[in-house]
Motif scaffolding. Structure first.
Motif, PDB file in Angstrom:
ATOM      1  N   TYR A 130       0.791  -1.231   0.000  1.00 38.08           N
ATOM      2  CA  TYR A 130       0.000   0.000   0.000  1.00 38.08           C
ATOM      3  C   TYR A 130       0.824   1.282   0.000  1.00 38.08           C
ATOM      4  O   TYR A 130       0.280   2.362   0.249  1.00 38.08           O
ATOM      5  CB  TYR A 130      -1.033   0.010   1.143  1.00 38.08           C
ATOM      6  N   ASP A 131       2.127   1.195  -0.295  1.00 39.63           N
ATOM      7  CA  ASP A 131       2.887   2.419  -0.541  1.00 39.63           C
ATOM      8  C   ASP A 131       2.307   3.110  -1.775  1.00 39.63           C
ATOM      9  O   ASP A 131       1.985   2.458  -2.770  1.00 39.63           O
ATOM     10  CB  ASP A 131       4.363   2.107  -0.800  1.00 39.63           C
ATOM     11  N   VAL A 132       2.174   4.437  -1.707  1.00 38.89           N
ATOM     12  CA  VAL A 132       1.673   5.206  -2.846  1.00 38.89           C
ATOM     13  C   VAL A 132       2.860   5.512  -3.753  1.00 38.89           C
ATOM     14  O   VAL A 132       3.751   6.282  -3.398  1.00 38.89           O
ATOM     15  CB  VAL A 132       0.984   6.500  -2.383  1.00 38.89           C
ATOM     16  N   LEU A 133       2.883   4.889  -4.931  1.00 29.84           N
ATOM     17  CA  LEU A 133       4.030   4.983  -5.834  1.00 29.84           C
ATOM     18  C   LEU A 133       3.894   6.138  -6.822  1.00 29.84           C
ATOM     19  O   LEU A 133       4.894   6.647  -7.318  1.00 29.84           O
ATOM     20  CB  LEU A 133       4.192   3.664  -6.598  1.00 29.84           C
ATOM     21  N   SER A 134       2.682   6.523  -7.142  1.00 30.27           N
ATOM     22  CA  SER A 134       2.425   7.625  -8.056  1.00 30.27           C
ATOM     23  C   SER A 134       0.996   8.094  -7.833  1.00 30.27           C
ATOM     24  O   SER A 134       0.129   7.292  -7.467  1.00 30.27           O
ATOM     25  CB  SER A 134       2.626   7.174  -9.508  1.00 30.27           C
ATOM     26  N   HIS A 135       0.712   9.388  -8.043  1.00 26.15           N
ATOM     27  CA  HIS A 135      -0.625   9.912  -7.830  1.00 26.15           C
ATOM     28  C   HIS A 135      -0.775  11.216  -8.599  1.00 26.15           C
ATOM     29  O   HIS A 135       0.208  11.795  -9.070  1.00 26.15           O
ATOM     30  CB  HIS A 135      -0.873  10.155  -6.341  1.00 26.15           C
ATOM     31  N   ASN A 136      -2.005  11.688  -8.721  1.00 26.22           N
ATOM     32  CA  ASN A 136      -2.229  12.983  -9.355  1.00 26.22           C
ATOM     33  C   ASN A 136      -2.808  13.986  -8.347  1.00 26.22           C
ATOM     34  O   ASN A 136      -3.096  13.631  -7.190  1.00 26.22           O
ATOM     35  CB  ASN A 136      -3.099  12.859 -10.605  1.00 26.22           C
ATOM     36  N   ARG A 137      -2.979  15.217  -8.769  1.00 28.97           N
ATOM     37  CA  ARG A 137      -3.439  16.282  -7.884  1.00 28.97           C
ATOM     38  C   ARG A 137      -4.850  16.005  -7.362  1.00 28.97           C
ATOM     39  O   ARG A 137      -5.179  16.301  -6.206  1.00 28.97           O
ATOM     40  CB  ARG A 137      -3.406  17.627  -8.613  1.00 28.97           C
ATOM     41  N   ALA A 138      -5.694  15.424  -8.202  1.00 32.47           N
ATOM     42  CA  ALA A 138      -7.066  15.128  -7.781  1.00 32.47           C
ATOM     43  C   ALA A 138      -7.095  14.132  -6.627  1.00 32.47           C
ATOM     44  O   ALA A 138      -7.957  14.210  -5.748  1.00 32.47           O
ATOM     45  CB  ALA A 138      -7.868  14.592  -8.968  1.00 32.47           C
ATOM     46  N   ALA A 139      -6.157  13.180  -6.608  1.00 32.08           N
ATOM     47  CA  ALA A 139      -6.073  12.227  -5.492  1.00 32.08           C
ATOM     48  C   ALA A 139      -5.679  12.944  -4.212  1.00 32.08           C
ATOM     49  O   ALA A 139      -6.179  12.622  -3.126  1.00 32.08           O
ATOM     50  CB  ALA A 139      -5.081  11.119  -5.821  1.00 32.08           C
ATOM     51  N   ASP A 140      -4.770  13.912  -4.326  1.00 27.78           N
ATOM     52  CA  ASP A 140      -4.393  14.720  -3.159  1.00 27.78           C
ATOM     53  C   ASP A 140      -5.611  15.422  -2.574  1.00 27.78           C
ATOM     54  O   ASP A 140      -5.767  15.516  -1.352  1.00 27.78           O
ATOM     55  CB  ASP A 140      -3.355  15.771  -3.563  1.00 27.78           C
ATOM     56  N   GLU A 141      -6.472  15.934  -3.446  1.00 26.24           N
ATOM     57  CA  GLU A 141      -7.646  16.671  -2.987  1.00 26.24           C
ATOM     58  C   GLU A 141      -8.689  15.735  -2.373  1.00 26.24           C
ATOM     59  O   GLU A 141      -9.383  16.112  -1.423  1.00 26.24           O
ATOM     60  CB  GLU A 141      -8.249  17.437  -4.161  1.00 26.24           C
ATOM     61  N   LEU A 142      -8.766  14.521  -2.894  1.00 26.74           N
ATOM     62  CA  LEU A 142      -9.755  13.566  -2.395  1.00 26.74           C
ATOM     63  C   LEU A 142      -9.344  12.994  -1.037  1.00 26.74           C
ATOM     64  O   LEU A 142     -10.190  12.786  -0.159  1.00 26.74           O
ATOM     65  CB  LEU A 142      -9.916  12.427  -3.413  1.00 26.74           C
ATOM     66  N   PHE A 143      -8.033  12.745  -0.871  1.00 19.41           N
ATOM     67  CA  PHE A 143      -7.521  12.139   0.361  1.00 19.41           C
ATOM     68  C   PHE A 143      -6.474  13.073   0.976  1.00 19.41           C
ATOM     69  O   PHE A 143      -5.268  12.892   0.754  1.00 19.41           O
ATOM     70  CB  PHE A 143      -6.916  10.768   0.058  1.00 19.41           C
ATOM     71  N   PRO A 144      -6.882  14.069   1.752  1.00 20.73           N
ATOM     72  CA  PRO A 144      -5.932  15.048   2.295  1.00 20.73           C
ATOM     73  C   PRO A 144      -4.861  14.402   3.154  1.00 20.73           C
ATOM     74  O   PRO A 144      -5.139  13.513   3.958  1.00 20.73           O
ATOM     75  CB  PRO A 144      -6.828  15.979   3.120  1.00 20.73           C
ATOM     76  N   ASP A 145      -3.617  14.844   2.935  1.00 19.99           N
ATOM     77  CA  ASP A 145      -2.438  14.375   3.679  1.00 19.99           C
ATOM     78  C   ASP A 145      -2.033  12.941   3.347  1.00 19.99           C
ATOM     79  O   ASP A 145      -1.117  12.402   3.957  1.00 19.99           O
ATOM     80  CB  ASP A 145      -2.633  14.498   5.197  1.00 19.99           C
TER      81      ASP A 145
END
Length: 267
Positions: A130-145
């Protein structure tokens, strides 16, 4: 050698957890006085599976014995395992190809870019632990921190769910979501007995979460899958999202997860 010992212990713990969740009434056994432990006794399960009680005891104790596929089938039936639990049983007993316990290969640049290409849909890629290897800005907004990390502590979705206070606000159905995630982590950890990527994470989650301490010994297992989540967002409030999980061809334990707002179709 240590890895095999750890795997035998995992197998014993899994069998014991499943034995203890079945009552004699469920399998048509008569009551036989006061019971010191929940669920079936070892000899009762052995009788249902048609195997020696002594041999089954050795298997649950993690001794160096090998169960045949026929015996595992009988145990799976007696324990009423679903298909994911049955697959996990065979995996722990050495009848399925176990994934390597080495560090996963780095994400190829073109793969890491996929979540960015999916913007504005929230998307991320997670590893087996469950390490987050890559993500986009929308994921940051959906799951803060979620993606806040340090060099020695990478972003991790399981850590966020159990240890980040914001998760209990964002995830409307926090408990079932958290239970499901822990069951999926348990499944993946069983494929990597003794792997420090998993043992360190599980130790950290157990130290920081009373729920993990209570639920981990239950040995629930579950495969990764898509589904729906209700998320509480600033402004719009509670929104239901559908999410889809895609396993990467070269690294099947790495998973691309994509979210979209769920909308009921009109009749």
């Amino acid at each position: 050698m240590q890895s095999q010992l750890n795997q035998r212990r995992e197998l014993g713990a899994f069998l014991r957890s499943r034995r203890e969740r079945i009552t004699p009434d469920e399998v048509g056994l008569p009551h036989s006085g006061r019971r010191r432990t929940p669920g079936l006794r070892r000899e009762e399960l052995a009788l249902l599976a048609g195997i020696s009680a002594t041999w089954y005891t050795y298997l649950e104790q993690g001794r160096d014995i090998r169960a045949s596929e026929q015996v595992l089938d009988a145990l799976a039936s007696a324990l009423r395992l679903d298909r994911h639990e049955r697959g996990h049983l065979f995996q722990l007993a050495g009848h399925a190809a176990a994934a390597e316990t080495e560090e996963p290969e780095p994400l190829a640049a073109e793969v890491a870019a996929v979540p960015l290409l999916l913007q504005p849909r929230p998307a991320y890629i997670i590893g087996g632990n469950y390490d987050v290897l890559s993500h986009n800005r929308a994921a940051d907004e959906l799951f803060p921190d979620l993606t806040a990390n340090t060099p020695d502590r990478p972003a991790n979705f399981a850590r966020w769910v159990f240890l980040e206070p914001a998760a209990r606000t964002v995830l409307v159905d926090w408990e079932p979501e958290a239970r499901g995630l822990l069951a999926r982590l348990r499944t993946l950890a069983g494929r990597h007995p003794g792997d420090p990527r998993y043992t360190r994470l599980i130790d950290e989650l157990s130290a920081g979460s009373s729920e993990v301490r209570a639920w981990w010994p239950r040995y629930d297992v579950q495969a990764r899958h898509g589904g729906r989540k209700r998320l509480r967002l600033p402004g719009p409030g509670v929104i239901e999202f559908a999410y889809t999980a895609f396993h990467l061809a070269e690294q099947p334990e790495q998973t691309l997860v994509i979210y979209s707002e769920h909308r009921e179709s009109a009749d």
